[in-house]
Structure formats: C-alpha cells, structure tokens
Design a protein around this motif. Structure first.
Motif, PDB file in Angstrom:
ATOM      1  N   LEU A  30       0.887  -1.225   0.008  1.00 36.41           N
ATOM      2  CA  LEU A  30      -0.002   0.029  -0.106  1.00 36.41           C
ATOM      3  C   LEU A  30       0.797   1.296  -0.012  1.00 36.41           C
ATOM      4  O   LEU A  30       0.659   2.269  -0.701  1.00 36.41           O
ATOM      5  CB  LEU A  30      -0.971   0.003   1.071  1.00 36.41           C
ATOM      6  CG  LEU A  30      -1.845   1.168   1.409  1.00 36.41           C
ATOM      7  CD1 LEU A  30      -2.970   1.089   0.118  1.00 36.41           C
ATOM      8  CD2 LEU A  30      -2.489   1.025   2.665  1.00 36.41           C
ATOM      9  N   TRP A  31       1.733   1.150   0.797  1.00 38.55           N
ATOM     10  CA  TRP A  31       2.768   2.438   0.871  1.00 38.55           C
ATOM     11  C   TRP A  31       3.569   2.732  -0.379  1.00 38.55           C
ATOM     12  O   TRP A  31       3.721   3.918  -0.935  1.00 38.55           O
ATOM     13  CB  TRP A  31       3.916   2.125   2.003  1.00 38.55           C
ATOM     14  CG  TRP A  31       4.677   3.539   2.193  1.00 38.55           C
ATOM     15  CD1 TRP A  31       4.445   4.412   3.102  1.00 38.55           C
ATOM     16  CD2 TRP A  31       5.979   3.675   1.618  1.00 38.55           C
ATOM     17  NE1 TRP A  31       5.567   5.232   3.070  1.00 38.55           N
ATOM     18  CE2 TRP A  31       6.461   4.888   2.194  1.00 38.55           C
ATOM     19  CE3 TRP A  31       6.728   3.041   0.734  1.00 38.55           C
ATOM     20  CZ2 TRP A  31       7.527   5.376   1.626  1.00 38.55           C
ATOM     21  CZ3 TRP A  31       7.829   3.586   0.370  1.00 38.55           C
ATOM     22  CH2 TRP A  31       8.462   4.751   1.024  1.00 38.55           C
ATOM     23  N   ASP A  32       4.029   1.740  -1.296  1.00 40.22           N
ATOM     24  CA  ASP A  32       4.627   1.671  -2.600  1.00 40.22           C
ATOM     25  C   ASP A  32       3.892   2.262  -3.433  1.00 40.22           C
ATOM     26  O   ASP A  32       4.000   3.367  -4.388  1.00 40.22           O
ATOM     27  CB  ASP A  32       5.076   0.402  -3.061  1.00 40.22           C
ATOM     28  CG  ASP A  32       6.285  -0.060  -2.516  1.00 40.22           C
ATOM     29  OD1 ASP A  32       6.780   0.581  -1.791  1.00 40.22           O
ATOM     30  OD2 ASP A  32       6.359  -1.352  -2.503  1.00 40.22           O
ATOM     31  N   ALA A  37       2.112   7.739  -6.477  1.00 41.40           N
ATOM     32  CA  ALA A  37       1.196   8.905  -6.710  1.00 41.40           C
ATOM     33  C   ALA A  37       1.689  10.185  -6.159  1.00 41.40           C
ATOM     34  O   ALA A  37       1.124  11.198  -6.483  1.00 41.40           O
ATOM     35  CB  ALA A  37      -0.123   8.424  -5.951  1.00 41.40           C
ATOM     36  N   ARG A  38       2.876  10.219  -5.228  1.00 44.59           N
ATOM     37  CA  ARG A  38       3.124  11.355  -4.821  1.00 44.59           C
ATOM     38  C   ARG A  38       3.699  12.510  -5.834  1.00 44.59           C
ATOM     39  O   ARG A  38       3.170  13.762  -5.600  1.00 44.59           O
ATOM     40  CB  ARG A  38       4.508  11.064  -3.981  1.00 44.59           C
ATOM     41  CG  ARG A  38       5.014  12.232  -2.903  1.00 44.59           C
ATOM     42  CD  ARG A  38       6.230  11.824  -2.406  1.00 44.59           C
ATOM     43  NE  ARG A  38       6.423  12.876  -1.332  1.00 44.59           N
ATOM     44  CZ  ARG A  38       7.695  12.744  -0.478  1.00 44.59           C
ATOM     45  NH1 ARG A  38       8.224  11.728  -0.620  1.00 44.59           N
ATOM     46  NH2 ARG A  38       7.638  13.706   0.497  1.00 44.59           N
ATOM     47  N   PRO A  39       4.334  12.565  -6.828  1.00 49.94           N
ATOM     48  CA  PRO A  39       4.786  13.438  -7.546  1.00 49.94           C
ATOM     49  C   PRO A  39       3.416  14.086  -8.174  1.00 49.94           C
ATOM     50  O   PRO A  39       3.696  15.494  -8.393  1.00 49.94           O
ATOM     51  CB  PRO A  39       5.610  12.636  -8.622  1.00 49.94           C
ATOM     52  CG  PRO A  39       6.323  11.529  -8.085  1.00 49.94           C
ATOM     53  CD  PRO A  39       4.914  10.932  -7.163  1.00 49.94           C
ATOM     54  N   ALA A  40       2.526  13.614  -8.562  1.00 55.82           N
ATOM     55  CA  ALA A  40       1.288  14.285  -9.374  1.00 55.82           C
ATOM     56  C   ALA A  40       0.523  14.916  -8.345  1.00 55.82           C
ATOM     57  O   ALA A  40       0.203  16.037  -8.594  1.00 55.82           O
ATOM     58  CB  ALA A  40       0.592  13.127 -10.320  1.00 55.82           C
ATOM     59  N   LYS A  76       3.457   9.829   4.058  1.00 53.32           N
ATOM     60  CA  LYS A  76       3.387   9.303   5.359  1.00 53.32           C
ATOM     61  C   LYS A  76       4.633   8.254   5.472  1.00 53.32           C
ATOM     62  O   LYS A  76       4.913   7.443   4.427  1.00 53.32           O
ATOM     63  CB  LYS A  76       2.237   8.582   5.883  1.00 53.32           C
ATOM     64  CG  LYS A  76       1.943   8.088   7.173  1.00 53.32           C
ATOM     65  CD  LYS A  76       0.793   7.472   7.423  1.00 53.32           C
ATOM     66  CE  LYS A  76       0.479   7.324   9.144  1.00 53.32           C
ATOM     67  NZ  LYS A  76       0.212   8.412   9.610  1.00 53.32           N
ATOM     68  N   GLY A  77       5.494   8.397   6.581  1.00 51.85           N
ATOM     69  CA  GLY A  77       6.593   7.300   6.503  1.00 51.85           C
ATOM     70  C   GLY A  77       6.157   5.987   6.658  1.00 51.85           C
ATOM     71  O   GLY A  77       5.163   5.629   7.252  1.00 51.85           O
ATOM     72  N   LEU A  78       6.959   4.930   6.182  1.00 53.11           N
ATOM     73  CA  LEU A  78       6.612   3.549   6.183  1.00 53.11           C
ATOM     74  C   LEU A  78       6.293   2.914   7.663  1.00 53.11           C
ATOM     75  O   LEU A  78       5.383   2.637   7.895  1.00 53.11           O
ATOM     76  CB  LEU A  78       7.627   2.746   5.499  1.00 53.11           C
ATOM     77  CG  LEU A  78       7.417   1.391   5.477  1.00 53.11           C
ATOM     78  CD1 LEU A  78       6.044   1.036   5.148  1.00 53.11           C
ATOM     79  CD2 LEU A  78       8.535   0.559   4.673  1.00 53.11           C
ATOM     80  N   TYR A 108      -1.332  16.548   2.885  1.00 49.41           N
ATOM     81  CA  TYR A 108      -0.891  17.862   2.738  1.00 49.41           C
ATOM     82  C   TYR A 108      -1.662  18.887   3.639  1.00 49.41           C
ATOM     83  O   TYR A 108      -2.660  18.595   4.288  1.00 49.41           O
ATOM     84  CB  TYR A 108      -1.261  18.252   1.151  1.00 49.41           C
ATOM     85  CG  TYR A 108      -0.554  17.271   0.211  1.00 49.41           C
ATOM     86  CD1 TYR A 108       0.658  17.544  -0.311  1.00 49.41           C
ATOM     87  CD2 TYR A 108      -1.277  16.401  -0.183  1.00 49.41           C
ATOM     88  CE1 TYR A 108       1.482  16.717  -1.138  1.00 49.41           C
ATOM     89  CE2 TYR A 108      -0.489  15.613  -1.208  1.00 49.41           C
ATOM     90  CZ  TYR A 108       0.763  15.589  -1.779  1.00 49.41           C
ATOM     91  OH  TYR A 108       1.154  15.078  -2.556  1.00 49.41           O
ATOM     92  N   THR A 109      -0.730  20.141   3.916  1.00 55.04           N
ATOM     93  CA  THR A 109      -1.336  21.150   4.736  1.00 55.04           C
ATOM     94  C   THR A 109      -1.398  22.291   4.167  1.00 55.04           C
ATOM     95  O   THR A 109      -0.254  22.720   3.693  1.00 55.04           O
ATOM     96  CB  THR A 109      -0.671  21.038   6.010  1.00 55.04           C
ATOM     97  OG1 THR A 109      -0.917  19.864   6.939  1.00 55.04           O
ATOM     98  CG2 THR A 109      -1.397  22.181   6.936  1.00 55.04           C
ATOM     99  N   LEU A 110      -2.437  22.982   3.984  1.00 55.94           N
ATOM    100  CA  LEU A 110      -2.424  24.385   3.511  1.00 55.94           C
ATOM    101  C   LEU A 110      -2.826  25.194   4.648  1.00 55.94           C
ATOM    102  O   LEU A 110      -3.679  25.003   5.325  1.00 55.94           O
ATOM    103  CB  LEU A 110      -3.678  24.681   2.297  1.00 55.94           C
ATOM    104  CG  LEU A 110      -3.389  23.931   0.852  1.00 55.94           C
ATOM    105  CD1 LEU A 110      -4.357  24.131   0.067  1.00 55.94           C
ATOM    106  CD2 LEU A 110      -1.992  24.535   0.094  1.00 55.94           C
TER     107      LEU A 110
END
Length: 346
Positions: A30-32, A37-40, A76-78, A108-110
């Motif tokens: 799940l983490w992988d 998805a992170r860059p997008a 989130k860290g593994l 994320y935090t705005l």
C-alpha cells in the motif's frame, strides 16, 4: 511470534507493537502505491497554493524554491504506517480492513491567515472539485471548537483513479500548535499510556486526560477564524478534565520530553547523513576521494625520495660525501640535530 514470522517491531515507547511478515508485506504494498502517486499530487497542491496566493496561502513542507522536488512529509513514513496498522491489529482488527481505512498516506497542509481562512478554504474546495476530486463522505471534520486540536481535516478522492489523499486546512498558528503537540499525539495513539498504567484502566484514562490538558495549553492563543463553522462537520472530540492528578501530568510531560529528544536525535542523524556522504564523496583531481587522494600523495612522495637521491650526479655525491660523513659524526654526538635536519624531508 517467532523470528521467522516477525516482519516489523516498534522501538522505544512502541516496542510492544509488531506485524507478521505477511502483514508487513501488505503494508509495504500500500505504501509503495502511495509513493508512486506522490509526484502528481505534489504538483496539484502547489497549483492550489499558487491560486490562493492573494489569500496569504502556504503549502507546508514545500521547498521547491530551494531545489527540493518533493513536498516535505507529503508521504507518510513507512514506519509511521506500520505503527498505525499495528495498533489496530493489536486490538484484534483485521489488517486488510485497517489498510482499507487508511486515507492519509499522501497528506498535505495548506495554511491561510485567519482573516482569509474561511473564504480561501471554500475556494480551494471548488478548485479541487473542478479538477475531478470529491470529499470522501464523512471525512470533513471541523474541530475549531475542540480544545485539544484545532483545524479542518478532509480526505479527497480522485473520481477516475480512486486515489485518496488527506488535506488539512490550518492557520499558521494552529499548525504550529499542532506541530508542538506531535509527540503527545504519537504517545497517545501508540498505546504507550496503557503500557505506562500497568494494567490499570483508570490510570490510563488519566494519562490521556493529562495529554489533552497539555495539548490545550498550546492552543490557548490560537485565533479561531471567523466563518469556519460553515465548512465541514463540527466535531468536539475532547472534554477537558482539569482535576487530573498533578503527578499524571508530570509523568506525561516526562514521556513527551523523552520522545521529543529521541525524535530530535533521529532528525539530526537524517540531516548528518547527506552531509557526511557529501564530505566522503569529495573528489581529487584524478577522480579519487579526497581522503584516498591524500594517502596516495603521501605514498608517492615517500617512494619518490629514493629515486630522487639516486638521480643525483656522481660528482654531486662525491662532493657531498665528506660533509655527510661529518654530519653523521655530529649526529652521533648530538642526536637531536638529526630530527631538526631531517624534518623538511619527512
């Protein structure tokens, strides 16, 4: 659980938490997917931040101006995911169901200034929907009236891919208070208070209540933005218990201080590793590391001294022979002269 079955075990206050090898494999899978998805998602959040620039917006953890591509903490860290899953599994939950409820692997935090907060948050809602995202039903939690945590937490899902991420809306001050309370939150969720209470449920409750009081202290001067009540479901999760025994508060403070020190040490180590690697990867002119290059230079100089001596002309050697013999006799009389005269040759 024997060593062959063990996939992961916590450390420090979380040493009682563990996952089997199979459970840990599911967690890593799940983490992988979240890492891919992170860059997008990082790009989408930067776009939203820029569109709200006139509202004093900030994207927490973004250092692209300094050449860092990934938004800090947007994955989130593994080990953090492992801890979260292990807590529920230790209470009898099925690992598959636990993983199915995880919404904050990408998060994320705005932040917006208090006077712009409500309008900027609602505008961000509209922009996300225009991009094909919708809030996950029941995920919009507005806790601005809660004494131990203030902000708005939401989970969004991309309609086509199903990819989810958490988005928190804060003011700069409410985010700072949340950051200051992080260790208290970690201890409370890990089950460490239950470990500290040695099987006494009432004492465990008192530890949790003491942690609530300490968290509330850091929110006392945080301004609640007007108009926030129109966003999300209003939630008050905590009822303060000021009558908690003072010794329980002191014990929780001590546990928090210990974890803060541990986390600071880890952060310092993470910072030191790239710096150490950069020093060790310094290159000499021939491409070797600086340390290796200096040792080779010393060996080369040492090996060249005999050949330089042999290269002297025979005439020069005969010319220097007598002074050398006199020097040898002088050295025998006073050995200290040898050290002074040989010094430049070393």
């Amino acid at each position: 659980m024997n060593d062959d079955e063990l996939g992961w075990r916590g450390q420090g206050p979380e040493a009682h938490l563990s996952l089997t090898a199979e459970q840990d494999r599911l967690v890593r899978d799940l983490w992988d997917r979240a890492a891919q998805a992170r860059p997008a998602l990082d790009g989408t959040m930067r776009l939203l931040r820029d569109q709200s620039a006139e509202r004093g917006s900030a994207l927490v953890g973004d250092e692209k101006a300094n050449g860092i591509e990934e938004v800090g903490h947007s994955l989130k860290g593994l080990d953090s995911l492992r801890r979260k899953v292990a807590v529920d599994v230790s209470r009898g939950a099925d690992v598959g169901r636990v993983l199915g409820r995880v919404n904050d692997l990408n998060r994320y935090t705005l932040t917006f200034e208090p006077e712009n907060y409500a309008q900027a948050t609602q505008e961000t809602y509209g922009r996300l929907k225009a991009l094909g995202y919708e809030p996950v039903p029941g995920s919009e939690k507005n806790t601005w009236q809660d004494p131990a945590y203030k902000g708005i937490n939401t989970t969004w899902q991309q309609q086509e891919s199903g990819q989810r991420f958490e988005l928190q809306f804060h003011t700069p001050d409410s985010f700072q208070a949340k950051t200051d309370n992080h260790e208290l939150y970690e201890i409370a969720r890990s089950g460490h208070f239950e470990q500290m209470s040695a099987g006494q449920p009432e004492r465990a409750r008192q530890y949790h209540q003491a942690a609530d009081l300490l968290q509330n202290e850091r929110y006392r001067n945080v301004v609640v933005p007007t108009g926030n009540e129109a966003i999300g479901e209003q939630k008050i999760r905590t009822v303060l218990k000021p009558e908690v025994p003072v010794e329980r508060v002191q014990e929780v403070r001590a546990a928090e201080a210990k974890l803060k020190e541990r986390n600071a040490g880890k952060a310092a180590e993470r910072t030191a590793l790239p710096q150490r690697a950069e020093r060790e990867s310094g290159r000499g002119q021939d491409g070797r590391s600086a340390g290796v290059q200096s040792r080779l230079d010393a060996l080369r100089a040492k090996s060249e001294r005999p050949s330089q001596a042999q290269g002297r002309s025979t005439a020069q050697t005969r010319q220097n022979k007598a002074p050398a013999q006199n020097q040898h006799r002088d050295t025998q009389r006073d050995p200290r002269r040898a050290g002074r005269q040989q010094g430049p040759e070393r």
